[in-house]
Design an enzyme around this catalytic site. Structure first.
Site, PDB file in Angstrom:
ATOM      1  N   LYS A   1       8.331   7.088   1.740  1.00 53.36           N
ATOM      2  CA  LYS A   1       7.144   7.944   1.641  1.00 53.36           C
ATOM      3  C   LYS A   1       6.047   7.512   2.626  1.00 53.36           C
ATOM      4  O   LYS A   1       5.473   8.353   3.311  1.00 53.36           O
ATOM      5  CB  LYS A   1       6.580   7.914   0.203  1.00 53.36           C
ATOM      6  CG  LYS A   1       7.570   8.435  -0.844  1.00 53.36           C
ATOM      7  CD  LYS A   1       6.923   8.552  -2.217  1.00 53.36           C
ATOM      8  CE  LYS A   1       6.471   7.217  -2.798  1.00 53.36           C
ATOM      9  NZ  LYS A   1       7.564   6.301  -3.179  1.00 53.36           N
TER      10      LYS A   1
ATOM     11  N   ARG B   1       2.854  10.384 -10.692  1.00 55.69           N
ATOM     12  CA  ARG B   1       3.992   9.529 -11.037  1.00 55.69           C
ATOM     13  C   ARG B   1       4.402   9.713 -12.488  1.00 55.69           C
ATOM     14  O   ARG B   1       5.365   9.086 -12.932  1.00 55.69           O
ATOM     15  CB  ARG B   1       3.561   8.076 -10.851  1.00 55.69           C
ATOM     16  CG  ARG B   1       4.268   7.328  -9.759  1.00 55.69           C
ATOM     17  CD  ARG B   1       3.618   5.945  -9.736  1.00 55.69           C
ATOM     18  NE  ARG B   1       4.368   4.979  -9.001  1.00 55.69           N
ATOM     19  CZ  ARG B   1       4.211   4.724  -7.700  1.00 55.69           C
ATOM     20  NH1 ARG B   1       3.353   5.408  -6.995  1.00 55.69           N
ATOM     21  NH2 ARG B   1       4.923   3.777  -7.122  1.00 55.69           N
TER      22      ARG B   1
ATOM     23  N   ARG C   1      11.115  -4.998   3.640  1.00 54.61           N
ATOM     24  CA  ARG C   1       9.922  -4.290   4.115  1.00 54.61           C
ATOM     25  C   ARG C   1       8.791  -5.253   4.466  1.00 54.61           C
ATOM     26  O   ARG C   1       8.519  -6.206   3.746  1.00 54.61           O
ATOM     27  CB  ARG C   1       9.464  -3.328   3.021  1.00 54.61           C
ATOM     28  CG  ARG C   1       8.172  -2.619   3.343  1.00 54.61           C
ATOM     29  CD  ARG C   1       8.039  -1.383   2.542  1.00 54.61           C
ATOM     30  NE  ARG C   1       7.618  -1.657   1.158  1.00 54.61           N
ATOM     31  CZ  ARG C   1       7.261  -0.697   0.314  1.00 54.61           C
ATOM     32  NH1 ARG C   1       7.310   0.561   0.694  1.00 54.61           N
ATOM     33  NH2 ARG C   1       6.894  -0.999  -0.902  1.00 54.61           N
TER      34      ARG C   1
ATOM     35  N   ARG D   1       4.693  -7.357   0.556  1.00 53.03           N
ATOM     36  CA  ARG D   1       3.946  -7.037  -0.660  1.00 53.03           C
ATOM     37  C   ARG D   1       4.397  -7.911  -1.828  1.00 53.03           C
ATOM     38  O   ARG D   1       5.573  -8.201  -1.964  1.00 53.03           O
ATOM     39  CB  ARG D   1       4.146  -5.562  -1.024  1.00 53.03           C
ATOM     40  CG  ARG D   1       2.970  -4.697  -0.620  1.00 53.03           C
ATOM     41  CD  ARG D   1       3.280  -3.248  -0.735  1.00 53.03           C
ATOM     42  NE  ARG D   1       3.802  -2.841  -2.052  1.00 53.03           N
ATOM     43  CZ  ARG D   1       4.035  -1.580  -2.394  1.00 53.03           C
ATOM     44  NH1 ARG D   1       3.789  -0.623  -1.532  1.00 53.03           N
ATOM     45  NH2 ARG D   1       4.509  -1.282  -3.581  1.00 53.03           N
TER      46      ARG D   1
ATOM     47  N   ARG E   1      10.487  -1.547 -10.969  1.00 56.99           N
ATOM     48  CA  ARG E   1       9.858  -0.356 -10.369  1.00 56.99           C
ATOM     49  C   ARG E   1      10.842   0.810 -10.329  1.00 56.99           C
ATOM     50  O   ARG E   1      10.467   1.961 -10.557  1.00 56.99           O
ATOM     51  CB  ARG E   1       9.341  -0.682  -8.971  1.00 56.99           C
ATOM     52  CG  ARG E   1       8.038  -1.481  -9.002  1.00 56.99           C
ATOM     53  CD  ARG E   1       7.789  -2.217  -7.702  1.00 56.99           C
ATOM     54  NE  ARG E   1       7.599  -1.329  -6.572  1.00 56.99           N
ATOM     55  CZ  ARG E   1       7.774  -1.703  -5.308  1.00 56.99           C
ATOM     56  NH1 ARG E   1       8.168  -2.932  -5.024  1.00 56.99           N
ATOM     57  NH2 ARG E   1       7.567  -0.851  -4.337  1.00 56.99           N
TER      58      ARG E   1
HETATM   59  P1  ADP Z   1       6.017   2.222  -4.219  1.00 59.29           P
HETATM   60  O1  ADP Z   1       6.123   3.707  -4.222  1.00 59.29           O
HETATM   61  O2  ADP Z   1       6.626   1.593  -3.025  1.00 59.29           O
HETATM   62  O3  ADP Z   1       6.480   1.595  -5.507  1.00 59.29           O
HETATM   63  P2  ADP Z   1       3.070   2.260  -4.242  1.00 59.29           P
HETATM   64  O4  ADP Z   1       2.342   1.553  -3.162  1.00 59.29           O
HETATM   65  O5  ADP Z   1       3.000   3.738  -4.292  1.00 59.29           O
HETATM   66  O6  ADP Z   1       4.553   1.735  -4.132  1.00 59.29           O
HETATM   67  O7  ADP Z   1       2.594   1.718  -5.666  1.00 59.29           O
HETATM   68  C1  ADP Z   1       2.559   0.342  -5.964  1.00 59.29           C
HETATM   69  C2  ADP Z   1       2.118   0.128  -7.417  1.00 59.29           C
HETATM   70  O8  ADP Z   1       0.809   0.711  -7.618  1.00 59.29           O
HETATM   71  C3  ADP Z   1       2.995   0.808  -8.461  1.00 59.29           C
HETATM   72  O9  ADP Z   1       4.112   0.021  -8.819  1.00 59.29           O
HETATM   73  C4  ADP Z   1       1.994   0.972  -9.617  1.00 59.29           C
HETATM   74  O10 ADP Z   1       1.788  -0.234 -10.300  1.00 59.29           O
HETATM   75  C5  ADP Z   1       0.702   1.308  -8.900  1.00 59.29           C
HETATM   76  N1  ADP Z   1       0.535   2.779  -8.727  1.00 59.29           N
HETATM   77  C6  ADP Z   1       0.495   3.461  -7.552  1.00 59.29           C
HETATM   78  N2  ADP Z   1       0.351   4.779  -7.762  1.00 59.29           N
HETATM   79  C7  ADP Z   1       0.301   4.952  -9.109  1.00 59.29           C
HETATM   80  C8  ADP Z   1       0.178   6.071  -9.976  1.00 59.29           C
HETATM   81  N3  ADP Z   1       0.090   7.318  -9.487  1.00 59.29           N
HETATM   82  N4  ADP Z   1       0.147   5.858 -11.325  1.00 59.29           N
HETATM   83  C9  ADP Z   1       0.229   4.626 -11.828  1.00 59.29           C
HETATM   84  N5  ADP Z   1       0.359   3.530 -11.070  1.00 59.29           N
HETATM   85  C10 ADP Z   1       0.399   3.669  -9.731  1.00 59.29           C
END
Ligand code: ADP
Ligand code: ZN
Length: 225
Positions: free
Chosen positions: A19, A94, A133, A166, A177
């Site tokens: 993404k 999400r 990554r 990260r 995750r």
């Molecule tokens: P990825 O899609 O690679 O898991 P992100 O950078 O989008 O990583 O998100 C990292 C973390 O941030 C998630 O595991 C969660 O803890 C939090 N997070 C991000 N976006 C949301 C969301 N829309 N709702 C709840 N938690 C979120």
């Protein structure tokens, strides 16, 4: 720009589906603001705000931050001027609750989600992608030690910033995750398919450029339809 030409786009896909990589290209091609809840939460963590500290614990465990917090962040961001004619959401919604509140926020402004791009990648590939990554500390650009190694070790190809891993890209957190994605986020595929806005991109075995070509095609076709 008329409302019918708006591009109110969501990038949907598991962690590691690409993404962030595609969002960067889409932002440049379509001049859409890239709104990443993960990036915004990590910025709050870096600033050391109370919200950031609470979020960090959940993020490091691979759990979701509460809907209230994330919905509030996104609502504020969408109210900014640069998002008035279109946006690119990455990592949000999400959960079904987040999707419903996004629909309500947009509907209140006479808007709606126009395209949900699902980056479909088999689960086996995701772990590999996440473990290798490396992100740029300055501009956020993603690299990969094997699939898209930086020209200079440890240095961003775009801005020469420092590359880092990260905290949540370790094996234990990654499997959590992916689990959270399957249970909480995957139901959104049907949610948006029912609304006629789901566009699926089978990304397995494609280069980032090939995936982007597919996205470009989809969004161009939407614009001229
Ligand atoms: P990825 O899609 O690679 O898991 P992100 O950078 O989008 O990583 O998100 C990292 C973390 O941030 C998630 O595991 C969660 O803890 C939090 N997070 C991000 N976006 C949301 C969301 N829309 N709702 C709840 N938690 C979120
Ligand atoms: Zn950089």
């Amino acid at each position: 720009m008329t409302r019918s030409q708006q591009r109110n786009v969501i990038l949907l896909g598991a962690p590691g589906a690409g993404k962030g990589t595609q969002a960067e290209r889409m932002r440049d091609r379509f001049s859409l603001p890239h709104i990443s809840t993960g990036d915004m939460l990590r910025a709050a963590v870096a600033r050391g705000t109370e919200m950031g500290l609470a979020a960090k614990k959940l993020m490091d465990a691979g759990a979701l931050v509460s809907d209230d917090v994330v919905v509030g962040i996104v609502r504020d961001r969408l109210a900014e001027a640069d998002a008035a004619e279109g946006f690119l959401l990455d990592g949000f919604p999400r959960t079904l609750d987040q999707a419903e509140s996004l629909d309500e926020t947009l509907a209140a402004a006479g808007r709606a989600v126009t395209d949900v791009i699902l980056l479909d990648v088999p689960e086996g590939e995701l772990v590999d992608r996440l473990a290798g990554r490396r992100l740029c500390r300055s501009c956020g650009k993603p690299h990969h030690v094997t699939y898209s190694p930086p020209a200079v070790d440890g240095q961003c190809d775009d801005c020469a910033g420092e590359l880092y891993q990260r905290d949540d890209d370790n094996e234990a957190t990654v499997s959590n995750r992916l689990d959270v994605y399957r249970r909480q986020t995957e139901p959104l595929v049907d949610y948006y398919a029912d609304r006629g806005v789901l566009r699926r991109v089978e990304s397995s075995g494609l280069t980032p450029d090939e995936v982007f070509a597919a996205i470009d095609n989809i969004l161009d076709r939407q614009a001229s339809a």
